[in-house]
Design a protein around this motif. Structure first.
Motif, mmCIF file in Angstrom:
data_model
loop_
_atom_site.group_PDB
_atom_site.id
_atom_site.type_symbol
_atom_site.label_atom_id
_atom_site.label_comp_id
_atom_site.label_asym_id
_atom_site.label_seq_id
_atom_site.Cartn_x
_atom_site.Cartn_y
_atom_site.Cartn_z
ATOM 1 N N LEU A 240 35.978 25.032 54.525
ATOM 2 C CA LEU A 240 36.311 24.544 53.188
ATOM 3 C C LEU A 240 35.959 23.069 53.043
ATOM 4 C CD1 LEU A 240 37.585 25.180 50.445
ATOM 5 C CD2 LEU A 240 39.812 24.559 51.411
ATOM 6 N N VAL A 241 36.289 22.272 54.066
ATOM 7 C CA VAL A 241 35.955 20.846 54.035
ATOM 8 C C VAL A 241 34.441 20.657 54.069
ATOM 9 C CG1 VAL A 241 36.160 18.659 55.268
ATOM 10 C CG2 VAL A 241 38.133 20.176 55.090
ATOM 11 N N PHE A 242 33.758 21.423 54.905
ATOM 12 C CA PHE A 242 32.290 21.338 54.991
ATOM 13 C C PHE A 242 31.662 21.623 53.630
ATOM 14 C CE2 PHE A 242 28.080 23.053 55.544
ATOM 15 C CZ PHE A 242 27.517 22.282 56.538
ATOM 16 N N PHE A 243 32.111 22.683 52.990
ATOM 17 C CA PHE A 243 31.565 23.070 51.688
ATOM 18 C C PHE A 243 31.827 21.981 50.649
ATOM 19 C CE2 PHE A 243 31.619 25.446 47.669
ATOM 20 C CZ PHE A 243 30.393 26.092 47.750
ATOM 21 N N CYS A 244 33.034 21.416 50.650
ATOM 22 C CA CYS A 244 33.384 20.370 49.674
ATOM 23 C C CYS A 244 32.567 19.100 49.902
ATOM 24 C CB CYS A 244 34.875 20.061 49.759
ATOM 25 S SG CYS A 244 35.944 21.384 49.156
ATOM 26 N N VAL A 245 32.324 18.741 51.174
ATOM 27 C CA VAL A 245 31.556 17.532 51.475
ATOM 28 C C VAL A 245 30.155 17.620 50.882
ATOM 29 C CG1 VAL A 245 30.414 16.255 53.335
ATOM 30 C CG2 VAL A 245 32.824 16.837 53.535
ATOM 31 N N TRP A 246 29.476 18.745 51.112
ATOM 32 C CA TRP A 246 28.092 18.858 50.639
ATOM 33 C C TRP A 246 28.010 19.153 49.155
ATOM 34 C CZ3 TRP A 246 24.313 16.847 53.198
ATOM 35 C CH2 TRP A 246 24.460 16.665 54.568
ATOM 36 N N LEU A 247 29.069 19.751 48.601
ATOM 37 C CA LEU A 247 29.100 19.943 47.148
ATOM 38 C C LEU A 247 29.271 18.602 46.447
ATOM 39 C CD1 LEU A 247 28.941 22.427 45.278
ATOM 40 C CD2 LEU A 247 31.428 22.348 45.111
ATOM 41 N N THR A 248 30.055 17.708 47.047
ATOM 42 C CA THR A 248 30.223 16.352 46.508
ATOM 43 C C THR A 248 28.983 15.507 46.749
ATOM 44 O OG1 THR A 248 32.584 16.531 47.031
ATOM 45 C CG2 THR A 248 31.747 14.342 46.508
ATOM 46 N N PHE A 249 28.279 15.793 47.834
ATOM 47 C CA PHE A 249 27.108 15.003 48.205
ATOM 48 C C PHE A 249 26.016 15.059 47.134
ATOM 49 C CE2 PHE A 249 22.782 15.618 49.886
ATOM 50 C CZ PHE A 249 22.513 14.346 50.351
ATOM 51 N N LEU A 250 25.781 16.224 46.547
ATOM 52 C CA LEU A 250 24.643 16.392 45.642
ATOM 53 C C LEU A 250 24.669 15.452 44.447
ATOM 54 C CD1 LEU A 250 24.123 20.271 45.740
ATOM 55 C CD2 LEU A 250 22.634 18.490 46.682
ATOM 56 N N PRO A 251 25.766 15.393 43.650
ATOM 57 C CA PRO A 251 25.742 14.463 42.503
ATOM 58 C C PRO A 251 25.683 13.000 42.916
ATOM 59 C CG PRO A 251 27.925 15.446 42.758
ATOM 60 C CD PRO A 251 27.012 16.187 43.665
ATOM 61 N N VAL A 252 26.341 12.652 44.028
ATOM 62 C CA VAL A 252 26.300 11.263 44.498
ATOM 63 C C VAL A 252 24.902 10.924 44.993
ATOM 64 C CG1 VAL A 252 27.257 9.622 46.158
ATOM 65 C CG2 VAL A 252 28.744 11.324 45.089
ATOM 66 N N TYR A 253 24.252 11.855 45.673
ATOM 67 C CA TYR A 253 22.902 11.649 46.196
ATOM 68 C C TYR A 253 21.912 11.374 45.074
ATOM 69 C CZ TYR A 253 18.490 12.779 48.554
ATOM 70 O OH TYR A 253 17.205 12.750 49.048
ATOM 71 N N HIS A 254 22.047 12.134 43.982
ATOM 72 C CA HIS A 254 21.108 11.982 42.878
ATOM 73 C C HIS A 254 21.409 10.765 42.002
ATOM 74 C CE1 HIS A 254 18.781 15.611 43.509
ATOM 75 N NE2 HIS A 254 19.881 16.293 43.691
ATOM 76 N N SER A 255 22.576 10.169 42.160
ATOM 77 C CA SER A 255 22.922 9.009 41.346
ATOM 78 C C SER A 255 22.695 7.690 42.087
ATOM 79 C CB SER A 255 24.392 9.094 40.914
ATOM 80 O OG SER A 255 25.253 9.080 42.037
ATOM 81 N N THR A 256 22.230 7.760 43.339
ATOM 82 C CA THR A 256 21.976 6.548 44.116
ATOM 83 C C THR A 256 20.498 6.480 44.507
ATOM 84 O OG1 THR A 256 22.597 7.713 46.159
ATOM 85 C CG2 THR A 256 24.305 6.429 45.051
ATOM 86 N N LYS A 257 20.087 5.300 44.913
ATOM 87 C CA LYS A 257 18.704 5.099 45.333
ATOM 88 C C LYS A 257 18.662 4.178 46.549
ATOM 89 C CE LYS A 257 16.547 5.643 40.753
ATOM 90 N NZ LYS A 257 15.690 4.991 39.724
ATOM 91 N N GLY A 258 17.516 4.162 47.204
ATOM 92 C CA GLY A 258 17.294 3.226 48.296
ATOM 93 C C GLY A 258 18.165 3.483 49.508
ATOM 94 N N LYS A 259 18.623 2.390 50.121
ATOM 95 C CA LYS A 259 19.384 2.483 51.360
ATOM 96 C C LYS A 259 20.734 3.171 51.156
ATOM 97 C CE LYS A 259 19.064 -1.954 52.303
ATOM 98 N NZ LYS A 259 19.186 -3.250 53.028
ATOM 99 N N VAL A 260 21.325 3.019 49.981
ATOM 100 C CA VAL A 260 22.615 3.658 49.715
ATOM 101 C C VAL A 260 22.473 5.175 49.730
ATOM 102 C CG1 VAL A 260 24.489 3.881 48.048
ATOM 103 C CG2 VAL A 260 23.367 1.672 48.363
ATOM 104 N N MET A 261 21.365 5.679 49.218
ATOM 105 C CA MET A 261 21.113 7.114 49.216
ATOM 106 C C MET A 261 21.017 7.642 50.651
ATOM 107 S SD MET A 261 17.970 9.158 47.393
ATOM 108 C CE MET A 261 16.746 8.369 48.454
ATOM 109 N N VAL A 262 20.311 6.912 51.516
ATOM 110 C CA VAL A 262 20.184 7.306 52.916
ATOM 111 C C VAL A 262 21.537 7.248 53.608
ATOM 112 C CG1 VAL A 262 19.041 6.809 55.105
ATOM 113 C CG2 VAL A 262 17.814 6.458 52.964
ATOM 114 N N ALA A 263 22.297 6.186 53.340
ATOM 115 C CA ALA A 263 23.622 6.043 53.943
ATOM 116 C C ALA A 263 24.552 7.169 53.508
ATOM 117 C CB ALA A 263 24.224 4.693 53.556
#
Length: 314
Positions: A240-263
């Protein structure tokens, strides 16, 4: 008498340069990336190394106590496999830190996806082992044969093969490559790994999430079984935690750029790996180190609801 008017022409600086504060000269941009020496990169590197060492220590603890009931429960071979794979998961995050190149850009995705595929397939095999041990509708001889033959373990190579096919299609059509971001930070050229095909990248993430969801569903159905070392509840929490982490990752990933996106990607790898390690193995380590009285055959036999741990010897 002739009067000449001189007008200064505005010339746009090339992408590799930027204008100084007086806007009279073009200055060379500095190359930047998520470096081990940066505070953010250094923090992520230390966390990854610490967790990998911790996972190795847990593996050593399990090997040392390999003949105790809690280690035998739910297939100790799968436990060893999962711990080794989690160590690789933590270490693969280091591929995202440092100066990238074409080789590391490809290795990032192959190693990351492959390691998590094996880890999630191992969790799924563990959950199915619990299911077989308590599925009363199956003939007992069939259940025992499936457990003794370690049939659930075949899930790991099957899931890994599917991942390799998906990676082969990805690398054959539009592989990851080294890209340069000129616009995110003024005065810097940020080296980043372009995924090549966003569809393939999201397809790999979708495949991993489907494995996590499948493991969660199987484990959740048997989370309240009254057995001494039933780990279905811990498996369901970790998925459940694994699924929530990567589900949260997608919108944050697409809203960031550069080094923050990699981090952000590195943080998601570390967080999801830590969830697997914490929820599945910390309770076992607690019993081994703090409550050894519960880790005995005598304690199991005195349990009123114990079924004798039919899968204890696997």
């Amino acid at each position: 008498m002739s009067i000449f008017f001189y007008m200064e022409k505005c010339i746009k600086c090339p992408e590799t340069h930027y204008a100084n504060t007086e806007r009279k000269h073009c200055l060379q941009k500095a190359v930047s990336f998520l470096d081990h020496k940066d505070p953010l990169g250094m923090s992520l590197t230390i966390i990854a190394l610490c967790f990998s060492v911790l996972t190795t220590v847990v593996l050593g603890l399990f090997v040392k106590h390999r003949d105790t009931p809690i280690v035998k429960a739910n297939n100790r071979t799968l436990s060893y496999s999962l711990l080794i794979t989690l160590t690789v998961c933590f270490l693969c995050s280091l591929l995202f830190i440092g100066c990238p190149n074409t080789a590391t850009c490809i290795l990032q995705q192959i190693t990351f996806g492959g390691a998590f595929t094996v880890a999630l397939a191992t969790v799924l095999a563990k959950a199915i082992t619990v299911l077989l041990a308590f599925k009363v509708t199956f003939p007992r001889k069939v259940v025992r044969w499936l457990i003794v033959s370690k049939a659930p373990n075949f899930i790991i190579p099957i899931c890994t093969l599917i991942h390799l096919v998906l990676c082969g299609i990805w690398l054959g059509t539009s592989p990851p490559f080294l890209d340069q971001d000129y616009h995110t930070e003024r005065g810097h050229i940020i080296l980043v790994c372009n995924k090549g095909s966003d569809f393939a990248f999201h397809g790999i993430l979708g495949y991993l999430c489907s494995l996590a969801l499948g493991s969660y569903t199987v484990a959740f159905m048997f989370r309240n079984l009254p057995d001494t070392f039933n780990e279905a509840k811990f498996l369901s929490f970790s998925m459940l935690v694994f699924f929530c982490v990567w589900l949260t990752f997608l919108p944050v990933y697409h809203s960031t750029k550069g080094k923050v996106m990699v981090a952000m990607e590195v943080f998601s790898i570390l967080a999801s790996s830590a969830a697997l390690l914490g929820f599945i193995f910390v309770p076992k380590c607690y019993i081994i180190l703090i409550r050894p009285d519960k880790n005995s055959v005598h304690h199991i036999r005195n349990r009123p609801h114990s079924r004798g741990n039919t899968f204890l010897k696997t």
